[in-house]
Design a protein around this motif. Structure first.
Motif, short mmCIF file in Angstrom:
data_model
loop_
_atom_site.label_atom_id
_atom_site.label_comp_id
_atom_site.label_asym_id
_atom_site.label_seq_id
_atom_site.Cartn_x
_atom_site.Cartn_y
_atom_site.Cartn_z
N LEU A 98 20.62 -21.05 -24.62
CA LEU A 98 22.00 -21.09 -25.13
C LEU A 98 22.25 -19.96 -26.13
CD1 LEU A 98 22.23 -24.95 -25.68
CD2 LEU A 98 23.52 -23.64 -24.00
N LYS A 99 21.23 -19.63 -26.89
CA LYS A 99 21.39 -18.64 -27.94
C LYS A 99 21.13 -17.25 -27.41
CE LYS A 99 19.79 -17.74 -32.67
NZ LYS A 99 18.85 -18.19 -33.73
N GLY A 100 21.88 -16.31 -27.87
CA GLY A 100 21.66 -14.93 -27.45
C GLY A 100 22.95 -14.21 -27.17
N VAL A 101 22.85 -12.89 -27.22
CA VAL A 101 24.03 -12.05 -26.98
C VAL A 101 24.27 -11.98 -25.48
CG1 VAL A 101 25.03 -9.76 -27.32
CG2 VAL A 101 23.50 -10.73 -29.05
N ARG A 102 25.51 -12.10 -25.08
CA ARG A 102 25.86 -11.99 -23.66
C ARG A 102 26.70 -10.72 -23.46
NH1 ARG A 102 24.03 -16.49 -21.27
NH2 ARG A 102 23.67 -18.23 -22.65
N PRO A 103 26.44 -9.98 -22.39
CA PRO A 103 25.51 -10.28 -21.31
C PRO A 103 24.05 -10.21 -21.76
CG PRO A 103 26.37 -8.07 -21.03
CD PRO A 103 27.15 -8.70 -22.16
N THR A 104 23.27 -11.12 -21.22
CA THR A 104 21.86 -11.19 -21.59
C THR A 104 21.09 -10.06 -20.91
OG1 THR A 104 21.31 -12.61 -19.71
CG2 THR A 104 22.02 -13.70 -21.75
N LEU A 105 19.83 -9.95 -21.31
CA LEU A 105 18.94 -8.95 -20.71
C LEU A 105 18.85 -9.14 -19.20
CD1 LEU A 105 17.29 -6.70 -22.03
CD2 LEU A 105 15.31 -8.22 -21.98
N TYR A 106 18.84 -10.41 -18.77
CA TYR A 106 18.70 -10.71 -17.35
C TYR A 106 19.99 -10.38 -16.58
CZ TYR A 106 14.85 -13.19 -19.50
OH TYR A 106 13.74 -13.50 -20.24
N GLU A 107 21.11 -10.60 -17.23
CA GLU A 107 22.38 -10.22 -16.60
C GLU A 107 22.49 -8.70 -16.47
OE1 GLU A 107 25.33 -13.87 -17.89
OE2 GLU A 107 24.82 -12.37 -19.39
N LYS A 108 22.01 -8.00 -17.48
CA LYS A 108 22.01 -6.53 -17.40
C LYS A 108 21.11 -6.05 -16.27
CE LYS A 108 22.93 -5.80 -22.34
NZ LYS A 108 22.35 -5.34 -23.62
N PHE A 109 19.97 -6.72 -16.10
CA PHE A 109 19.07 -6.37 -15.00
C PHE A 109 19.77 -6.57 -13.66
CE2 PHE A 109 16.27 -8.38 -11.79
CZ PHE A 109 15.58 -7.25 -11.39
N MET A 110 20.44 -7.69 -13.50
CA MET A 110 21.12 -7.96 -12.23
C MET A 110 22.23 -6.93 -11.98
SD MET A 110 23.33 -11.24 -10.99
CE MET A 110 24.72 -10.58 -11.92
N ASN A 111 22.98 -6.61 -13.03
CA ASN A 111 24.04 -5.60 -12.87
C ASN A 111 23.46 -4.24 -12.50
OD1 ASN A 111 25.98 -7.52 -13.55
ND2 ASN A 111 25.92 -7.01 -15.73
N ALA A 112 22.29 -3.93 -13.08
CA ALA A 112 21.63 -2.66 -12.74
C ALA A 112 21.17 -2.66 -11.29
CB ALA A 112 20.44 -2.42 -13.67
N CYS A 113 20.73 -3.82 -10.79
CA CYS A 113 20.33 -3.93 -9.38
C CYS A 113 21.53 -3.70 -8.46
CB CYS A 113 19.74 -5.31 -9.10
SG CYS A 113 18.12 -5.58 -9.84
N VAL A 114 22.64 -4.32 -8.81
CA VAL A 114 23.86 -4.17 -8.00
C VAL A 114 24.29 -2.71 -7.98
CG1 VAL A 114 26.29 -4.80 -7.82
CG2 VAL A 114 24.59 -6.54 -8.42
N GLU A 115 24.25 -2.08 -9.16
CA GLU A 115 24.66 -0.69 -9.26
C GLU A 115 23.71 0.23 -8.50
OE1 GLU A 115 26.00 2.36 -12.86
OE2 GLU A 115 24.51 0.80 -13.25
N HIS A 116 22.43 -0.10 -8.51
CA HIS A 116 21.43 0.73 -7.84
C HIS A 116 21.57 0.68 -6.32
CE1 HIS A 116 17.24 1.73 -6.46
NE2 HIS A 116 17.43 2.70 -7.34
N ASN A 117 21.99 -0.49 -5.82
CA ASN A 117 22.33 -0.63 -4.39
C ASN A 117 21.15 -0.29 -3.47
OD1 ASN A 117 24.09 -1.32 -2.32
ND2 ASN A 117 24.76 0.81 -2.03
#
Length: 1090
Positions: A513-532
């Motif tokens: 529950l605690k943490g800055v959003r987007p989280t590290l894991y969300e950033k990883f997923m976004n990087a995956c999508v961007e990398h294509n």
């Protein structure tokens, strides 16, 4: 009276009436059969006690004529066999035949039985039955034992009857056969070895059961002749084991030991002479023999006859128990494996076996420790509850911190599985289950903070056994296929009942529950999508770099960063849009429980199909990136549990109450008991308190969960009798509104109710209501109205209402500064003169708190002290609200000086103040933490830095609570990189703390920060900070240049070097220490103590 002779009244012997010839020319089969049948019927009727044996001589000779014994007709031979059996009965105990004739007769008997007896429907069944019955009852078969070559005949009889019994004949026939075999064994002088082998062969099949006739017959014979067979059985096994072991044919030796185990299950009395032999095997040097003996005796002791065996062979039991310390690990493993049956079936030896089990948790070989943990995890619930003590389970749990990963995994999985099995009984409030298992989640959670590897296992066990996500129901098992989110949430609340503060905090961290959003894991997923998947249209290098950076940052948090990085790259290369969509759904804070379960299940299934090697890594990612403990679906149940909970006092939850969770739970239960409450009411209190803690945590760190439940919170605050419910719901509404002002309630009735809470005397309600109105649509108007009303009524407010009003002002000073500034002069003047300064000399406070205690908890804090603390918060929040204004320093400088004065006078505003120790400790803490908050503002940091030494020394305050709360706040701000770098040296001052947990927390922060931050940041925060630490020590009040004082100062430096120094930076630290000598202290006019 006439005298009688001795023989008078006795009948004369009966003579055989049969006079026909059985042997002769011209006698056809039918005629012979008819004569034999007649003879059989007459002989069967004759009584052994009243027969004239002389009349039998003619038929006796004819019946053994080869023409009859070798006759081709089965009927002739069947009736002839019956007649011969009858003759043996009538002549008994003397046999009317020679030994050779007897041998032929018995061979003839069993040949007929073997070839003719097949079932009730077979020809001449009654005759064969009669033959067997006669042999069984008359025991004429024992004549075989005295015949020449009698051993061979005896072997044939055993072979024939064990072959015959497999035809699934009548139960009586089986009993006749048993009688015959038993009689032969009892009467024989020496038992032929082939006979014993035939008997043993019936036990060779591991799957043999009493339903099988041959096995049943063998068991019956062995149990009836155990005394006679014991010696032979012992010799049988001795010969096999010694001979085969000498030739190193260990397969044969193993077969023999398996046979011993089979015999023990059915005929334990056979093995009384074998057990000492097995005991000797435990002592031999041959490893394979020791292993087999350990396994075999383990099976025997675990059998239903095990206790009798222990009592009869105590030295064997002792020697077997000693195998737990065998020099070879394989033997010790065999002993561990055998202990499962011992635990289950030998409860009488529990005390001794538990001591042995506990000793094995410290076995030098990790395979043994892992096997023991696995064994405990395989037990069923009833066995673990009734046959093991809590001490054993806690020792197993302690292996969760073993130095070997395999042991840690088995240990946590074992106790986690047992908790999962016990949960239904814990839920039913079974005292035995609660005592035996309820502590397990706390033990796992407390261990989770030790290392990354342990944390990963604890997360897995928590998700799999302690707080598992519900499985998706089938359409037939649940109407509409809904998951039971109420039961899932209640499991969390019940589990929390038995957790302490450390465990609760770890559970919070696992909740994600605690943490800055987007989280590290969300950033990883976004990087995956961007990398294509590597197909990039533009700026390829930058996109690849972003993915690599995201992978590196994410993998660094995994137990095996190298493998995690490879797996995350593999996942990115898969580039499956459906996987990205599912992962996004899982990580979305708005996804409800059912959506999370469905998306997670499909995600893992698809990953398994695409690349099974990365499932483990992606499972860890899911556990750390999703809300699998507290979810939007939890919120309605939390609200209902708080509604149902009984609130024993007017004071609800406060921040410091979490520091003594167990005591607070006890307080609720005790109050309920005094009020005459029942257990369900007590449980409702616990659930309500746990729900309150979780709602408070969600409000602080993830109010986005409330988006779909604003209406429920608004409705709940109408229940004004439930102070706790109103508090948590107001807090939730305020947090949600601060997160997104669009969700703030706008209906007139709710706004009016919130405004009423702002002006009432409940400080907690007023505080959160003030936060809420600061986010409402017409907040400026509402806040201005509140500030003006409060400012006008401060002088006339009673103590309780005054505290509530100051609490509101503290919130509005930060969240609605423009409204506050309309009356800031009046408010600040009143707070300083009437609250902070004047009351500090009030003798009434002294009498109220006349005690030797130097700390007071929030729940016991007098109103005057609360008002002072809140007044300090008003001043601090006003400074924070104006941090970006031109008048920031003008507002902040007097406030910073005031805080420093409080620290300078140990918690008072003047040197001659008569404040109580409790007041001074609370004010010291508030002043120090307020200065930390102000130091986090870049504009105020230089001004606060003037009092850095006084702030730093708070970590050495004489009051434990001041030290620990200050350290927690310091670490919280340092972890978010909000404070200037010199504040990183403060944790090192905890080295002399008398309480180990303060030093441990400081050490944990430094260790984590050194591992988590980049090299450049580590250099600035910790390595260059060495100079600042030396400077701080030089200005420490305890610092003196005399030799006897230096060792205490040296401990600070040693503590720093132990945590920070490495082979790579030690030369830099040495250089920095030398450089200190070349500079002058800016704070000393003449010289420097450094």
């Amino acid at each position: 009276m006439v005298a009688q002779t001795r023989t008078q009244g006795q009948s004369s012997p009966t003579k055989l009436r049969f006079k026909d010839k059985l042997v002769g020319k011209g006698l056809n089969t039918d005629a012979l059969l008819k004569k034999l049948k007649a003879l059989h019927h007459e002989l069967a009727e004759l009584d052994q006690e009243h027969v004239d044996v002389a009349s039998l001589h003619s038929v006796r000779k004819e019946l053994v004529n080869p023409s009859i014994l070798l006759h081709k007709d089965r009927g002739v031979k069947a009736y002839a066999a019956c007649c011969l059996a009858d003759l043996l009965r009538l002549y008994a105990p003397d046999a009317p035949y020679t030994q050779n004739e007897l041998r032929d007769i018995f061979q003839f008997f069993f040949r007929q039985l073997s070839t003719g007896l097949k079932g009730p429907d077979s020809p001449y069944y009654n005759e064969y039955f009669h033959l067997l019955e006669s042999l069984s009852t008359v025991k004429s078969v024992v004549l075989v034992c005295d015949l020449p070559q009698g051993d061979d005949l005896m072997v044939d009889i055993f072979r024939d009857l064990f072959g015959l019994v497999r035809r699934d004949l009548a139960k009586k026939i089986e009993l006749f056969m048993a009688d015959i075999l038993i009689a032969l064994i009892d009467e024989c002088q020496s038992l032929p070895s082939e006979v014993l082998e035939i008997i043993m062969a019936q036990f060779m099949d591991k799957n043999a059961r009493m339903e099988q006739p041959a096995y049943r017959l063998a068991v019956q014979v062995c149990n009836a002749t155990a005394d006679k067979l014991q010696r032979h059985v012992c010799q049988y096994f001795t010969d096999i084991i010694v001979d085969q072991a000498r030739e190193e044919r260990y397969d044969e030796v193993q077969t023999a030991h398996n046979l011993i185990q089979q015999l023990n299950r059915a005929c334990p009395s056979l093995l009384h002479n074998v057990v000492p032999q097995l005991e000797e095997e435990l002592r031999v040097e041959q490893l394979q023999l020791r292993i087999m003996a350990t396994q075999t005796l383990g099976e025997m002791f675990a059998d239903k006859h095990g206790l009798d065996l222990v009592h009869k062979y105590p030295t064997t039991w002792t020697q077997w128990m000693a195998r737990r310390n065998d020099k070879n690990v394989t033997v010790r493993l065999a002993w561990i494996e055998a202990m499962k049956g011992i635990i289950l079936n030998l409860p009488e030896m529990r005390k001794e076996t538990e001591v042995a089990l506990i000793s094995k948790t410290l076995d030098p070989d990790d395979k043994v420790r892992a096997a023991l943990c696995k064994l405990i995890g395989q037990l069923d619930y009833e066995t673990a509850l009734h046959h093991l003590s809590v001490d054993v389970l806690q020792e197993i749990a302690g292996r969760g911190l073993d130095k070997k990963q395999s042991v840690r995994v088995e240990a946590f999985h074992a106790i986690g599985r047992l908790y999962s099995l016990a949960y239904p009984e814990i839920e039913n409030n079974d005292p035995a289950a609660i005592q035996q298992f309820a502590w397990i989640p706390g033990k796992i959670l407390r261990a989770a903070s030790v290392t990354r590897e342990v944390k990963a296992i604890a997360e897995e066990v928590l998700a799999e056994y302690i707080l598992p996500l519900p499985s998706l129901p089938t359409s037939s098992s649940s109407k509409g296929g809904e998951v039971d989110d109420v039961a899932w949430t209640d499991r969390l609340l019940l589990t929390m009942r038995y957790l302490d503060e450390v465990s609760i905090n770890t559970l919070y961290s696992f909740s994600n529950l605690k943490g800055v959003r987007p989280t590290l894991y969300e950033k990883f997923m976004n990087a995956c999508v961007e990398h294509n998947g590597g197909v990039i249209d533009e700026d390829e290098e930058a996109v690849t770099e972003r993915l690599d950076a995201a992978v590196k940052a994410t993998a660094a948090l995994f137990p095996d960063p190298h493998k995690a990085a490879e797996d995350l790259q593999t996942f990115a290369k898969l580039n499956e849009g459906r996987l990205y969509k599912l992962l996004k759904t899982c990580m979305d804070v708005q996804t409800d429980l059912k959506g999370l379960v469905k998306a997670r299940s499909e995600f893992l299934r698809r990953v398994e199909q695409s690349s099974s090697t990365i499932v483990g890594t992606m499972s860890i990612l899911l556990r750390r990136a999703t809300l699998h403990i507290v979810n939007p679906s939890s919120i309605p149940t939390f609200i209902k549990r708080v509604q149902k909970g009984f609130e024993p006092s007017a004071v609800a939850y406060s921040q410091t109450q979490t520091q003594n969770l167990g005591q607070t739970f006890s307080m609720f239960v005790g109050a309920g008991a005094q009020a005459g409450s029942t257990e369900p009411e007590g449980r409702a209190q616990h659930a309500a308190y746990a729900a309150q803690l979780l709602l408070t945590y969600v409000s602080k760190h993830c109010p986005a969960l409330y988006k779909a439940h604003i209406g429920e919170f608004a409705k709940a605050i109408a229940d004004e009798r439930n102070a706790r419910l109103v508090e948590v719901c107001l807090h939730a509404l305020a947090a949600a509104a601060a997160w997104d002002a669009k969700v703030a309630p706008t209906d007139k009735r709710t706004v009016e109710r919130v405004m009423r809470f702002v002006m009432e005397s409940n400080a907690r309600h007023a505080k959160f209501a003030a936060r809420l109105i600061a986010c409402m649509r017409n907040s400026e108007e509402l806040c201005g109205e509140v500030v003006e009303s409060i400012a006008d009524g401060l002088a006339d407010a009673g103590p309780e209402k005054l505290v509530a009003h100051i609490a509101v002002l503290a919130q509005l000073a930060l969240r609605a500064p423009e409204a506050f500034e309309q009356k800031s002069d009046v408010v600040v003047a009143f707070l300083v003169k009437q609250v902070l300064i004047s009351s500090s000399n009030d003798e009434q406070e002294e009498t109220q708190m006349d005690t030797d205690e130097d700390w007071v908890e929030d729940t016991a804090m007098p109103l005057e002290l609360r008002a002072k603390i809140l007044a300090l918060k008003v001043c601090r929040n006003r400074c924070l609200a104006h941090a970006d204004s031109e008048t920031a320093l003008e507002i902040a400088q007097p406030v910073i000086r005031m805080f420093s004065t409080v620290l300078q006078h140990d918690g008072s505003f003047s040197a001659n103040a008569r404040d109580s120790p409790q007041t001074k400790s609370r004010l010291r803490l508030q002043a120090a933490t307020s200065l930390l908050h102000l130091a986090a503002v870049q504009k105020y940091a230089p001004e606060v830095a003037k009092y850095f030494v006084a702030i730093a020394l708070t970590i050495q305050d004489p009051v434990y609570q001041v030290r620990v709360i200050f350290l927690n706040k310091l670490v919280s701000l340092l972890s978010k990189s909000k404070l200037p770098v010199q504040y990183n040296v403060i944790p090192f001052l905890s080295v002399h703390d008398p309480e180990e947990d303060v030093k441990s927390k400081a050490k944990a922060y430094v260790t984590f920060a050194l591992r988590a931050v980049p090299k450049a940041v580590r250099l600035a925060r910790f390595e260059y900070a060495f100079i600042r630490l030396l400077h701080l020590l030089a200005h420490h009040p305890d610092f003196k240049i005399e030799h006897e004082y230096l060792p205490d100062i040296a401990k600070y430096i040693q503590f720093y070097l132990d945590l920070v120094a490495t082979n790579e930076n030690v030369s830099l630290l040495y250089h920095l220490a030398l450089k200190v000598k070349t500079v002058r202290d800016a704070e000393s006019h003449n010289s420097s103590e450094v």
